[in-house]
Design an enzyme around this catalytic site. Structure first.
Site, PDB file in Angstrom:
ATOM      1  N   ARG A  33       0.716  -1.351   0.088  1.00 38.67           N
ATOM      2  CA  ARG A  33       0.168   0.041  -0.135  1.00 38.67           C
ATOM      3  C   ARG A  33       0.795   1.034  -0.032  1.00 38.67           C
ATOM      4  O   ARG A  33       0.323   2.328  -0.512  1.00 38.67           O
ATOM      5  CB  ARG A  33      -1.034   0.049   1.079  1.00 38.67           C
ATOM      6  CG  ARG A  33      -2.347  -1.087   0.746  1.00 38.67           C
ATOM      7  CD  ARG A  33      -3.067  -1.208   1.965  1.00 38.67           C
ATOM      8  NE  ARG A  33      -2.408  -1.676   3.364  1.00 38.67           N
ATOM      9  CZ  ARG A  33      -1.936  -3.060   3.882  1.00 38.67           C
ATOM     10  NH1 ARG A  33      -2.482  -3.769   2.995  1.00 38.67           N
ATOM     11  NH2 ARG A  33      -1.633  -3.022   4.790  1.00 38.67           N
ATOM     12  N   GLU A  58       2.975  -6.573  13.447  1.00 40.00           N
ATOM     13  CA  GLU A  58       1.960  -6.808  14.730  1.00 40.00           C
ATOM     14  C   GLU A  58       1.192  -8.029  14.744  1.00 40.00           C
ATOM     15  O   GLU A  58       0.776  -8.618  15.636  1.00 40.00           O
ATOM     16  CB  GLU A  58       0.841  -5.594  14.415  1.00 40.00           C
ATOM     17  CG  GLU A  58      -0.243  -5.547  15.342  1.00 40.00           C
ATOM     18  CD  GLU A  58      -1.190  -4.687  14.941  1.00 40.00           C
ATOM     19  OE1 GLU A  58      -1.301  -3.923  13.905  1.00 40.00           O
ATOM     20  OE2 GLU A  58      -2.271  -4.329  15.987  1.00 40.00           O
TER      21      GLU A  58
HETATM   22  P1  AMP Z   1       4.477  -2.245  11.822  1.00 39.82           P
HETATM   23  O1  AMP Z   1       5.663  -2.644  11.623  1.00 39.82           O
HETATM   24  O2  AMP Z   1       3.764  -3.008  13.198  1.00 39.82           O
HETATM   25  O3  AMP Z   1       4.346  -0.824  12.210  1.00 39.82           O
HETATM   26  O4  AMP Z   1       3.023  -2.671  10.804  1.00 39.82           O
HETATM   27  C1  AMP Z   1       3.197  -1.861   9.738  1.00 39.82           C
HETATM   28  C2  AMP Z   1       2.621  -2.531   8.472  1.00 39.82           C
HETATM   29  O5  AMP Z   1       1.662  -3.486   8.840  1.00 39.82           O
HETATM   30  C3  AMP Z   1       2.163  -1.445   7.496  1.00 39.82           C
HETATM   31  O6  AMP Z   1       2.535  -1.957   6.277  1.00 39.82           O
HETATM   32  C4  AMP Z   1       0.350  -1.801   7.473  1.00 39.82           C
HETATM   33  O7  AMP Z   1       0.139  -1.733   6.598  1.00 39.82           O
HETATM   34  C5  AMP Z   1       0.608  -2.952   8.185  1.00 39.82           C
HETATM   35  N1  AMP Z   1      -0.520  -2.835   9.344  1.00 39.82           N
HETATM   36  C6  AMP Z   1       0.081  -3.276  10.670  1.00 39.82           C
HETATM   37  N2  AMP Z   1      -1.152  -3.357  11.493  1.00 39.82           N
HETATM   38  C7  AMP Z   1      -2.168  -3.008  10.730  1.00 39.82           C
HETATM   39  C8  AMP Z   1      -3.485  -2.636  10.980  1.00 39.82           C
HETATM   40  N3  AMP Z   1      -4.054  -2.877  12.179  1.00 39.82           N
HETATM   41  N4  AMP Z   1      -4.273  -2.208   9.961  1.00 39.82           N
HETATM   42  C9  AMP Z   1      -3.856  -2.102   8.704  1.00 39.82           C
HETATM   43  N5  AMP Z   1      -2.483  -2.275   8.284  1.00 39.82           N
HETATM   44  C10 AMP Z   1      -1.803  -2.789   9.469  1.00 39.82           C
END
Ligand code: AMP
Length: 178
Positions: free
Chosen positions: A66, A103
């Site tokens: 995205r 996550e």
């Molecule tokens: P992080 O590495 O934990 O900051 O996760 C960020 C990445 O995972 C991004 O590329 C987001 O598109 C995706 N992502 C993580 N959690 C979510 C969520 N709750 N909703 C949408 N996308 C998420």
């Protein structure tokens, strides 16, 4: 109300979809694809996520997948090039690779070793900042490739997951905290 006057947080509340328990139980998935699909929505989020960094970057890096939408549109608007940070195994030439925690799971992000000119100032864009693991890997890759991180722009920042502090001292600009 003229859509250009609508506060960006109202626009995001109106257009972004929240999907409970996706992709796994307990995750509240923030789906920005309806914002991308809306003519005014796409223009507003791209213009507003890059605006604070005007004149401070030479190239925009997008995180698969995205982040590519934002980075390509932002680079076109700003008149810069765009670099793709991709999931493992997608780039055909020599790469730097960084593993990170999501996550929900673990993953590896890769960058072509020669996609960033030495000393280039790189603006990183993605849709959602959660734990900061993904953007953290992007920061390490850009620095390993010889770039300088100019800042991080994200549409939605999930509160309480520590993403912003994990990325310090880099400047992080988000359009809405949720
Ligand atoms: P992080 O590495 O934990 O900051 O996760 C960020 C990445 O995972 C991004 O590329 C987001 O598109 C995706 N992502 C993580 N959690 C979510 C969520 N709750 N909703 C949408 N996308 C998420």
């Amino acid at each position: 109300m003229n859509s250009a006057e609508e506060p960006i947080t109202d626009l995001l509340d109106r257009l972004a979809a929240v999907v409970p328990d996706y992709p796994s139980p307990g995750i509240s998935f923030k789906d920005l694809t309806p914002v991308f699909a809306d003519a005014a929505g796409l223009k507003r989020i791209v213009d507003e996520v890059i605006a604070p960094f005007a004149g401070e970057y030479d190239v925009i890096a997008g995180l698969e997948a995205r982040g590519f939408v934002l980075a390509a549109a932002g680079a076109y608007a700003a008149g810069t090039g765009m670099v793709t940070l991709r999931k493992k195994g997608k780039l055909p030439r020599e790469v730097h690779a960084e593993e990170y925690l999501l996550e929900y799971g673990t993953a590896t992000l890769e960058l072509h070793q020669d996609d960033i000119a030495p000393g280039s100032r790189v603006l990183i864009l993605d849709d959602v900042l959660a734990t900061g693991g993904t953007v953290g890997a992007a920061v390490r890759l850009i620095e390993r490739a010889g770039g300088v991180v100019a800042g991080v722009g994200v549409i939605l920042e999930l509160d309480g997951l520590g993403g912003r502090s994990r990325l310090a001292p880099h400047r992080v600009h988000t359009l809405q905290r949720v």
